[in-house]
Scaffold this motif. Structure first.
Motif, PDB file in Angstrom:
ATOM      1  N   THR A   1     -29.783 -14.705  34.080  1.00 36.22           N
ATOM      2  CA  THR A   1     -29.851 -13.266  34.165  1.00 36.22           C
ATOM      3  C   THR A   1     -30.516 -13.062  35.341  1.00 36.22           C
ATOM      4  OG1 THR A   1     -29.614 -12.803  31.997  1.00 36.22           O
ATOM      5  CG2 THR A   1     -29.955 -10.955  33.253  1.00 36.22           C
ATOM      6  N   VAL A   2     -32.177 -13.705  35.764  1.00 41.17           N
ATOM      7  CA  VAL A   2     -33.424 -13.406  36.653  1.00 41.17           C
ATOM      8  C   VAL A   2     -32.292 -14.377  37.691  1.00 41.17           C
ATOM      9  CG1 VAL A   2     -35.556 -13.907  37.684  1.00 41.17           C
ATOM     10  CG2 VAL A   2     -35.172 -13.462  34.759  1.00 41.17           C
ATOM     11  N   TRP A   3     -31.936 -15.148  37.960  1.00 38.81           N
ATOM     12  CA  TRP A   3     -31.133 -16.583  39.147  1.00 38.81           C
ATOM     13  C   TRP A   3     -30.002 -15.141  39.307  1.00 38.81           C
ATOM     14  CZ3 TRP A   3     -32.873 -20.111  41.793  1.00 38.81           C
ATOM     15  CH2 TRP A   3     -31.193 -20.301  42.805  1.00 38.81           C
ATOM     16  N   SER A   4     -29.401 -14.319  39.427  1.00 36.98           N
ATOM     17  CA  SER A   4     -28.152 -14.016  39.319  1.00 36.98           C
ATOM     18  C   SER A   4     -28.544 -11.934  39.637  1.00 36.98           C
ATOM     19  CB  SER A   4     -27.095 -14.482  38.341  1.00 36.98           C
ATOM     20  OG  SER A   4     -27.188 -13.411  36.566  1.00 36.98           O
ATOM     21  N   GLU A   5     -29.615 -12.192  39.319  1.00 43.69           N
ATOM     22  CA  GLU A   5     -29.598 -10.083  39.458  1.00 43.69           C
ATOM     23  C   GLU A   5     -30.683 -10.253  40.474  1.00 43.69           C
ATOM     24  OE1 GLU A   5     -28.445  -7.721  38.351  1.00 43.69           O
ATOM     25  OE2 GLU A   5     -26.937  -8.696  37.078  1.00 43.69           O
ATOM     26  N   HIS A   6     -29.828  -9.954  41.789  1.00 44.44           N
ATOM     27  CA  HIS A   6     -31.468  -9.738  42.279  1.00 44.44           C
ATOM     28  C   HIS A   6     -32.692  -8.746  42.357  1.00 44.44           C
ATOM     29  CE1 HIS A   6     -32.559 -10.162  47.105  1.00 44.44           C
ATOM     30  NE2 HIS A   6     -33.049  -9.064  46.748  1.00 44.44           N
ATOM     31  N   SER A   7     -32.327  -7.859  41.745  1.00 40.29           N
ATOM     32  CA  SER A   7     -33.754  -6.836  41.211  1.00 40.29           C
ATOM     33  C   SER A   7     -34.841  -7.124  40.466  1.00 40.29           C
ATOM     34  CB  SER A   7     -33.093  -5.648  40.998  1.00 40.29           C
ATOM     35  OG  SER A   7     -32.522  -6.311  39.783  1.00 40.29           O
ATOM     36  N   LEU A   8     -33.982  -8.657  39.853  1.00 39.36           N
ATOM     37  CA  LEU A   8     -35.057  -8.846  39.255  1.00 39.36           C
ATOM     38  C   LEU A   8     -35.936 -10.055  39.679  1.00 39.36           C
ATOM     39  CD1 LEU A   8     -33.344  -9.439  35.749  1.00 39.36           C
ATOM     40  CD2 LEU A   8     -34.741  -7.197  36.780  1.00 39.36           C
ATOM     41  N   HIS A   9     -35.568 -10.247  41.300  1.00 42.51           N
ATOM     42  CA  HIS A   9     -36.542 -11.348  41.722  1.00 42.51           C
ATOM     43  C   HIS A   9     -37.563 -10.843  41.639  1.00 42.51           C
ATOM     44  CE1 HIS A   9     -32.800 -13.487  43.471  1.00 42.51           C
ATOM     45  NE2 HIS A   9     -32.906 -13.522  42.024  1.00 42.51           N
ATOM     46  N   THR A  10     -38.845 -10.916  41.035  1.00 46.29           N
ATOM     47  CA  THR A  10     -40.108 -10.742  40.939  1.00 46.29           C
ATOM     48  C   THR A  10     -40.876 -11.808  40.650  1.00 46.29           C
ATOM     49  OG1 THR A  10     -40.019  -9.461  39.524  1.00 46.29           O
ATOM     50  CG2 THR A  10     -39.700  -7.648  41.654  1.00 46.29           C
ATOM     51  N   PRO A  11     -42.708 -11.357  41.614  1.00 48.71           N
ATOM     52  CA  PRO A  11     -43.007 -12.059  40.333  1.00 48.71           C
ATOM     53  C   PRO A  11     -43.073 -12.410  38.519  1.00 48.71           C
ATOM     54  CG  PRO A  11     -44.209 -10.941  42.266  1.00 48.71           C
ATOM     55  CD  PRO A  11     -42.767 -10.051  42.011  1.00 48.71           C
ATOM     56  N   MET A  12     -43.275 -11.063  38.350  1.00 50.78           N
ATOM     57  CA  MET A  12     -43.045 -10.751  36.826  1.00 50.78           C
ATOM     58  C   MET A  12     -41.395 -11.685  36.028  1.00 50.78           C
ATOM     59  SD  MET A  12     -43.246  -7.467  34.444  1.00 50.78           S
ATOM     60  CE  MET A  12     -41.464  -7.421  34.713  1.00 50.78           C
ATOM     61  N   TYR A  13     -40.765 -11.978  36.539  1.00 44.48           N
ATOM     62  CA  TYR A  13     -39.735 -12.559  35.970  1.00 44.48           C
ATOM     63  C   TYR A  13     -39.247 -13.827  36.834  1.00 44.48           C
ATOM     64  CZ  TYR A  13     -37.910  -7.854  34.569  1.00 44.48           C
ATOM     65  OH  TYR A  13     -37.968  -6.807  34.029  1.00 44.48           O
ATOM     66  N   LEU A  14     -40.008 -13.945  37.814  1.00 49.25           N
ATOM     67  CA  LEU A  14     -40.585 -15.292  38.462  1.00 49.25           C
ATOM     68  C   LEU A  14     -41.734 -16.297  37.042  1.00 49.25           C
ATOM     69  CD1 LEU A  14     -40.196 -18.233  40.126  1.00 49.25           C
ATOM     70  CD2 LEU A  14     -42.587 -17.392  41.208  1.00 49.25           C
ATOM     71  N   PHE A  15     -42.529 -15.517  36.712  1.00 48.54           N
ATOM     72  CA  PHE A  15     -43.302 -16.244  35.337  1.00 48.54           C
ATOM     73  C   PHE A  15     -42.545 -16.396  33.926  1.00 48.54           C
ATOM     74  CE2 PHE A  15     -46.992 -14.303  37.953  1.00 48.54           C
ATOM     75  CZ  PHE A  15     -46.775 -15.474  38.647  1.00 48.54           C
TER      76      PHE A  15
END
Length: 332
Positions: free
Chosen positions: A65-79
């Motif tokens: 989900t994090v990989w496919s959703e551009h809105s989640l490409h933030t530091p918190m979701y990278l961690f």
């Protein structure tokens, strides 16, 4: 069941019983669930298998989900992706062996395999703790220093922080494994656990170094874990102070909601770890110790993706949106 030994002669100054022949253990026997009533083992097997599969699928779903959703490409979701990776690897290092041994009569594990399991379980376990600490720092910067967030948490900085957590976990895993496995194991080779548990192994070591090695392992583990917990608590002290300065109740609630999932996972992680490693010594049965150990090795990784999926509104909405995109064309 055949167990292999290599003859070893202890030097006169290595042990008080000098001059006697010993045997160096090259295989261990994992007792695990073998002491449980046999009719309960299929039930335990099915329960832990389902939890294991759900842990893998839940963490893979978060990563996808994090990989496919551009809105989640933030530091918190990278961690969060790095955290999901560490949980998958920790679970793979521990649970499959436990499941196989539940239904097997051959529960031996070689010296090398035992050392490898200890290294990987400690590496991914410490990496998990370091990542929780970094995620606490991320929330601190986002709430207490929002204007500097993009500078302090740039892509390069985030990649460097994640690299440090994995490097630190590997160093800790290697350190504990080398401390334990430089000892000589002779006599009994029965580990009263379902994995190569460090303190269960230390009880099998021969020589006069056991107490000092046990103390060294405790100091290394407690220093690292308590250091991470202290920094997480310190981050939340500043976060709470910043939230209390927000004038509106809605603003305070919205800001604190970004921390709830991380804070919940921290509480669960350290609570179950405390149950295992800080429980008071007493007349605990082997079966109860085995079940208590699964709360940290199986149950905690099982809960983590559930907590992040349900308590993180942004991630939950992204998962729903992803499912709708995939299944709405089929329904129509």
């Amino acid at each position: 069941m055949m167990v292999t030994f290599i003859p070893l002669l202890i030097s006169p100054d290595a042990a008080p019983m000098a001059g006697q022949n010993y045997s160096m253990v090259t295989e261990f026997i994992l007792v695990g669930f073998s002491t449980f009533p046999q009719h309960l083992l299929p039930t335990f097997f099915l329960l832990y298998l389902l939890m294991y599969l759900f842990t893998l699928l839940g963490n893979l779903l978060i990563m996808a989900t994090v990989w496919s959703e551009h809105s989640l490409h933030t530091p918190m979701y990278l961690f969060l992706c790095a955290l999901s990776t560490s949980e998958i690897l920790f679970t793979v290092a521990v649970t499959p062996r436990m499941l196989v041994d539940m239904l097997s009569t051959h529960r031996t594990i070689t010296w090398t395999a035992c050392a490898s399991q200890m290294f990987f379980s400690f590496t991914f376990g410490f990496t998990h703790s370091f990542l929780l600490m970094i995620m606490g720092y991320d929330r601190y910067v986002a709430i207490c220093h929002p204007l500097r967030y993009n500078v302090l948490m740039s892509n390069r900085s985030c990649a460097r922080l994640v690299s440090w957590t994995w490097a630190g976990g590997s160093v800790m895993g290697m350190m504990v494994t080398l401390i334990v496995f430089h000892l000589t194991f002779c006599g009994s080779n029965v580990i009263h656990h379902f994995l190569c548990h460090v303190f269960s192994l230390l009880k099998l070591a021969c020589g006069n170094e056991n107490s000092s090695v046990t103390l060294a392992v405790i100091l290394v583990c407690v220093s690292a874990l308590m250091g991470c917990l202290f920094l997480i608590v310190l981050s939340y002290v500043f976060i709470v102070a910043a939230i209390l300065r927000i004038p509106s109740a809605e603003g305070r609630h919205k800001t604190f909601s970004t921390c709830v999932s991380h804070l919940t996972v921290v509480i669960v992680h350290y609570s179950f770890a405390s149950i295992i490693y800080l429980k008071p010594k007493g007349p605990h049965s082997m079966d109860s110790n085995t079940l208590m150990a699964t709360t940290y090795t199986v149950f905690t990784p099982f809960l983590s993706p559930i907590i992040f999926s349900l308590r993180n509104k942004e991630l939950k909405n992204a998962i729903k949106k992803s499912f709708q995109r995939k299944f709405s064309p089929l329904s129509s």
